[in-house]
Scaffold this motif. Structure first.
Motif, PDB file in Angstrom:
ATOM      1  N   ARG A  21       0.830  -1.215   0.000  1.00 17.64           N
ATOM      2  CA  ARG A  21       0.000   0.000   0.000  1.00 17.64           C
ATOM      3  C   ARG A  21       0.863   1.262   0.000  1.00 17.64           C
ATOM      4  O   ARG A  21       0.560   2.240  -0.687  1.00 17.64           O
ATOM      5  CB  ARG A  21      -0.938  -0.012   1.211  1.00 17.64           C
ATOM      6  N   MET A  22       1.955   1.256   0.769  1.00 14.14           N
ATOM      7  CA  MET A  22       2.834   2.425   0.815  1.00 14.14           C
ATOM      8  C   MET A  22       3.545   2.641  -0.513  1.00 14.14           C
ATOM      9  O   MET A  22       3.685   3.780  -0.974  1.00 14.14           O
ATOM     10  CB  MET A  22       3.857   2.274   1.944  1.00 14.14           C
ATOM     11  N   LEU A  23       3.989   1.560  -1.136  1.00 16.21           N
ATOM     12  CA  LEU A  23       4.641   1.679  -2.445  1.00 16.21           C
ATOM     13  C   LEU A  23       3.663   2.203  -3.486  1.00 16.21           C
ATOM     14  O   LEU A  23       4.010   3.059  -4.313  1.00 16.21           O
ATOM     15  CB  LEU A  23       5.197   0.319  -2.874  1.00 16.21           C
ATOM     16  N   ALA A  24       2.434   1.696  -3.459  1.00 11.86           N
ATOM     17  CA  ALA A  24       1.421   2.147  -4.414  1.00 11.86           C
ATOM     18  C   ALA A  24       1.086   3.617  -4.209  1.00 11.86           C
ATOM     19  O   ALA A  24       0.860   4.362  -5.175  1.00 11.86           O
ATOM     20  CB  ALA A  24       0.169   1.287  -4.283  1.00 11.86           C
ATOM     21  N   LYS A  41      -7.155  -9.600  -2.154  1.00  9.05           N
ATOM     22  CA  LYS A  41      -8.222  -8.842  -2.815  1.00  9.05           C
ATOM     23  C   LYS A  41      -8.202  -7.354  -2.472  1.00  9.05           C
ATOM     24  O   LYS A  41      -8.579  -6.517  -3.286  1.00  9.05           O
ATOM     25  CB  LYS A  41      -9.581  -9.446  -2.465  1.00  9.05           C
ATOM     26  N   GLU A  42      -7.719  -7.006  -1.273  1.00 11.18           N
ATOM     27  CA  GLU A  42      -7.651  -5.585  -0.921  1.00 11.18           C
ATOM     28  C   GLU A  42      -6.556  -4.860  -1.698  1.00 11.18           C
ATOM     29  O   GLU A  42      -6.593  -3.640  -1.814  1.00 11.18           O
ATOM     30  CB  GLU A  42      -7.412  -5.421   0.579  1.00 11.18           C
ATOM     31  N   LEU A  43      -5.592  -5.612  -2.245  1.00 14.95           N
ATOM     32  CA  LEU A  43      -4.515  -5.000  -3.016  1.00 14.95           C
ATOM     33  C   LEU A  43      -4.854  -4.908  -4.503  1.00 14.95           C
ATOM     34  O   LEU A  43      -4.337  -4.044  -5.208  1.00 14.95           O
ATOM     35  CB  LEU A  43      -3.221  -5.800  -2.838  1.00 14.95           C
ATOM     36  N   ILE A  44      -5.726  -5.805  -4.956  1.00 17.43           N
ATOM     37  CA  ILE A  44      -6.059  -5.855  -6.377  1.00 17.43           C
ATOM     38  C   ILE A  44      -6.664  -4.540  -6.859  1.00 17.43           C
ATOM     39  O   ILE A  44      -6.459  -4.128  -8.003  1.00 17.43           O
ATOM     40  CB  ILE A  44      -7.026  -7.035  -6.647  1.00 17.43           C
ATOM     41  N   VAL A  45      -7.379  -3.855  -5.981  1.00 15.12           N
ATOM     42  CA  VAL A  45      -8.070  -2.617  -6.379  1.00 15.12           C
ATOM     43  C   VAL A  45      -7.123  -1.424  -6.484  1.00 15.12           C
ATOM     44  O   VAL A  45      -7.516  -0.377  -7.008  1.00 15.12           O
ATOM     45  CB  VAL A  45      -9.210  -2.287  -5.390  1.00 15.12           C
ATOM     46  N   GLY A 336     -12.787  -3.350  14.039  1.00 15.35           N
ATOM     47  CA  GLY A 336     -13.118  -4.756  14.152  1.00 15.35           C
ATOM     48  C   GLY A 336     -14.043  -5.217  13.034  1.00 15.35           C
ATOM     49  O   GLY A 336     -13.829  -6.258  12.415  1.00 15.35           O
ATOM     50  N   PHE A 337     -15.086  -4.428  12.751  1.00 21.65           N
ATOM     51  CA  PHE A 337     -16.001  -4.757  11.660  1.00 21.65           C
ATOM     52  C   PHE A 337     -15.249  -4.772  10.335  1.00 21.65           C
ATOM     53  O   PHE A 337     -15.454  -5.645   9.484  1.00 21.65           O
ATOM     54  CB  PHE A 337     -17.142  -3.741  11.591  1.00 21.65           C
ATOM     55  N   ARG A 338     -14.386  -3.782  10.154  1.00 20.57           N
ATOM     56  CA  ARG A 338     -13.635  -3.665   8.901  1.00 20.57           C
ATOM     57  C   ARG A 338     -12.722  -4.875   8.701  1.00 20.57           C
ATOM     58  O   ARG A 338     -12.631  -5.431   7.606  1.00 20.57           O
ATOM     59  CB  ARG A 338     -12.816  -2.373   8.933  1.00 20.57           C
ATOM     60  N   HIS A 339     -12.055  -5.292   9.786  1.00 17.10           N
ATOM     61  CA  HIS A 339     -11.137  -6.441   9.675  1.00 17.10           C
ATOM     62  C   HIS A 339     -11.893  -7.717   9.372  1.00 17.10           C
ATOM     63  O   HIS A 339     -11.482  -8.519   8.510  1.00 17.10           O
ATOM     64  CB  HIS A 339     -10.357  -6.575  10.980  1.00 17.10           C
ATOM     65  N   ARG A 340     -13.045  -7.940  10.055  1.00 16.79           N
ATOM     66  CA  ARG A 340     -13.804  -9.163   9.808  1.00 16.79           C
ATOM     67  C   ARG A 340     -14.403  -9.196   8.417  1.00 16.79           C
ATOM     68  O   ARG A 340     -14.635 -10.271   7.851  1.00 16.79           O
ATOM     69  CB  ARG A 340     -14.895  -9.292  10.878  1.00 16.79           C
ATOM     70  N   ALA A 341     -14.630  -8.005   7.839  1.00 17.85           N
ATOM     71  CA  ALA A 341     -15.142  -7.942   6.469  1.00 17.85           C
ATOM     72  C   ALA A 341     -14.038  -8.067   5.441  1.00 17.85           C
ATOM     73  O   ALA A 341     -14.302  -8.090   4.237  1.00 17.85           O
ATOM     74  CB  ALA A 341     -15.896  -6.619   6.263  1.00 17.85           C
TER      75      ALA A 341
END
Length: 343
Positions: A21-24, A41-45, A336-341
């Motif tokens: 994320r930092m490099l991007a 999947k969080e990096l693909i976007v 917490g919600f964000r991590h579980r999602a």
């Protein structure tokens, strides 16, 4: 000079995702090699990130995916072996530590040389030593030595100069090695594990309670990697990465329990019982909480004693941990919600 095209091994992991994320964010093109694209999947976007399904242990695939890259970051590591082996005897069966921590760095080095890539950043571990009683630390030490020996000696620093994206100085690699203590942050496998135990058990028998650690925040580790990438002064260097304070394991567990509002009784075990607990846990099915190899590793203080990066100013865990462990506050619940999602 700015390295534009970066290949990251282990980029979908705990530390790797933060580095990617930092490099991007800096506008660099990042190629992430992973055995499971869904995990990333969080990096693909991210617009400058390419996530590729690959077997990183296959030299042919490594050579193929390193084409067009200016630098390689190797973050791949494991804490436990599914298939143990004897890395101290070349003719004995090779285990997972040997495959991941020794053979993979060697393959990475070879693939870099074959593709003319001269910049390599490598993740080792604090306590890594080829003579350690711990197979994990021993394999990390041997792998670290392989990378260091492939790199340009620091004594040749004054001879470095740049020409476009490559360096002119024979075929040497320009390596930087990082040796972090235990790493904490949302999704870690350290304090989050103890938080779960604090919630579950009224009494916590604690092996190696007086073992000493200097935990470092995952974002500080990521910043160190990204900050070193273009920094000529870091070429040929090995850096310890630690937080600002040393804790015993008992102190870390007590802090974790207090943070989540739990009050189990922590029962420190003597050295013999610590070993027996580690031995018993090796036979527990599923994810390993502790092994005898962990016991051996904790016989040596996991604190910084080597060189640290100039300007490196790590955050203390007291300012960070409550934000992700304590879900009783709004920020903690949101995270917490964000991590579980998976976001």
């Amino acid at each position: 000079m700015k390295f534009k095209n970066i290949c990251v091994l282990g980029g979908s992991g705990f530390v790797g995702a933060n580095i990617v994320r930092m490099l991007a964010a800096q506008g660099r093109n990042v190629r992430v090699l992973t055995r499971n694209r869904e995990r990333a999947k969080e990096l693909i976007v991210l617009p400058t990130v390419e996530v590729v399904d690959a077997d990183i242990h296959d030299p042919v695939q490594l050579k193929q995916h390193f084409k067009g890259m200016d630098a390689v970051v190797n973050l791949v590591g494991i804490l436990h072996e599914k298939t143990p082996g004897r890395i101290d005897k070349p003719m004995a069966r090779r285990g997972d530590f040997q495959r991941v921590h020794i053979e993979l760095p060697r393959k990475v080095i070879n693939a870099c040389v074959e593709n003319g890539i001269q910049r390599v950043l490598h993740m080792s571990a604090l306590g890594a030593s080829g003579t350690s009683d711990s197979a994990y630390q021993r394999s990390k030490g041997i792998g670290e030595a392989l990378v260091r020996e492939a790199g340009l000696p620091h004594s040749d620093h004054e001879n470095w100069y740049l020409d476009g994206p490559k360096f002119i100085h024979g075929a040497s690699l320009y390596t930087t090695i990082f040796r972090p203590s235990v790493i904490f942050g949302r999704g870690d496998s350290f304090l989050t594990l103890f938080a779960g135990l604090c919630k579950t058990f009224p009494i916590l028998p604690l092996a190696n309670a007086q073992a000493r650690f200097q935990p470092v925040w995952v974002e500080d580790v990521a910043r160190a990697f990204v900050g070193a990438l273009d920094n000529v002064a870091s070429f040929g260097q090995t850096y310890d990465l630690c937080g600002p304070k040393v804790y015993t394991l008992a102190e870390l567990v007590e802090f974790t329990c207090q943070t989540i509002g739990s009050t189990p009784r922590i029962l420190p075990l003597c050295n013999k019982l610590s070993y027996l607990q580690a031995w018993a846990m090796e036979f527990k099915p599923g994810k390993k909480l502790m092994t005898r190899d962990n016991y051996y590793a904790m016989q040596v203080d996991n604190v910084c004693s080597g060189a640290t990066m100039p300007g490196y100013q790590p955050a203390g865990l007291e300012a960070i941990v409550p934000e992700y462990l304590n879900e009783s506050n709004p920020r903690g619940r949101y995270e917490g919600f964000r991590h579980r999602a998976g976001r």
